[in-house]
Enzyme design. Structure first.
Site, short mmCIF file in Angstrom:
data_model
loop_
_atom_site.label_atom_id
_atom_site.label_comp_id
_atom_site.label_asym_id
_atom_site.label_seq_id
_atom_site.Cartn_x
_atom_site.Cartn_y
_atom_site.Cartn_z
CG ASN A 47 27.08 28.04 47.08
OD1 ASN A 47 27.37 27.64 45.89
ND2 ASN A 47 27.50 27.33 47.97
CB ILE A 48 28.39 34.39 46.67
CG1 ILE A 48 28.18 34.30 45.02
CG2 ILE A 48 29.79 35.15 46.47
CD1 ILE A 48 27.40 35.33 44.33
CD GLU A 49 30.71 28.37 51.13
OE1 GLU A 49 31.93 28.40 51.28
OE2 GLU A 49 29.77 27.64 51.09
CB CYS A 58 21.27 30.74 49.34
SG CYS A 58 21.71 29.78 51.24
CD GLU A 60 18.31 27.81 46.91
OE1 GLU A 60 19.75 28.48 47.22
OE2 GLU A 60 18.11 26.81 47.57
CB CYS A 96 18.33 27.58 53.62
SG CYS A 96 18.54 29.37 53.36
CB CYS A 99 16.56 30.48 50.26
SG CYS A 99 18.09 31.03 50.01
N1 THU Z 1 23.22 26.67 50.11
C1 THU Z 1 22.60 27.14 49.13
O1 THU Z 1 23.39 28.10 48.36
N2 THU Z 1 21.46 26.75 48.87
C2 THU Z 1 20.63 25.85 49.78
O2 THU Z 1 19.47 25.51 49.47
C3 THU Z 1 21.55 25.17 50.90
C4 THU Z 1 22.87 25.94 51.34
C5 THU Z 1 24.86 26.96 50.38
C6 THU Z 1 24.99 27.99 51.43
C7 THU Z 1 26.56 27.83 51.53
O3 THU Z 1 27.31 28.30 50.88
C8 THU Z 1 26.69 26.26 51.44
O4 THU Z 1 25.47 25.78 50.65
C9 THU Z 1 26.62 25.58 52.79
O5 THU Z 1 25.53 25.58 53.48
#
Ligand code: THU
Length: 140
Positions: A47-49, A58, A60, A96, A99
């Site tokens: 995941n890259i915020e 996300c 995925e 989520c 995804c």
């Molecule tokens: N996130 C994912 O990368 N995949 C998931 O299946 C659920 C959520 C990440 C998004 C965000 O960076 C962090 O988790 C919190 O929601």
């Protein structure tokens, strides 16, 4: 051990490895994913915020977009591992809704989603996680 199970475990290990690169300064929730293509290749993602939260990607989708960008179009399974950064994952991290929709663009109902709480594997099919999906077929 059954060969299919060994493959799933190997995919989970790749997801754990990818999770180490997670960029999650806002949530502190680190996720890794490993996507198995039909040709046997594996694409990992984390995941890259973003400070503008909606720009976050996300793990995925990172994995899917990397693979699609490389010309891959057929996929068998994805492993997802998530939990508080710096800690071992203790709970399942299910994909989520966004995804799941990306999965439905490229994958059929049998596509496997492999999750783990750190002890056991939990395996679901895409049709279980996204019933009545709106997909490419709806636009034909
Ligand atoms: N996130 C994912 O990368 N995949 C998931 O299946 C659920 C959520 C990440 C998004 C965000 O960076 C962090 O988790 C919190 O929601």
């Amino acid at each position: 051990m059954e060969q299919r199970e060994a493959l799933r475990l190997a995919l989970v290990e790749r997801a754990k490895e990818a999770r180490k690169n997670s960029y999650c300064p806002y949530s502190g929730f680190a996720v890794g994913a490993a996507l198995l293509c039909a040709d046997g290749s594996v694409y990992a993602g984390c995941n890259i915020e973003n400070a503008g939260f909606t720009a976050t990607c996300c793990a995925e989708r990172t994995a899917f977009f990397r693979a699609v960008n490389d010309g891959k179009r057929q996929f068998k399974a994805i492993a997802i591992v998530g939990g508080r950064k710096g800690q071992e994952p203790r709970e399942l991290c299910a994909p989520c809704g966004v995804c799941r929709q990306v999965m439905a663009e490229f994958c059929g109902p049998e596509f496997e989603i492999v999750m783990t709480d750190g002890k056991e594997l939990q395996v679901k099919k895409l049709e279980d996680l996204l019933p009545l999906a709106f997909g490419p077929g709806n636009l034909q």
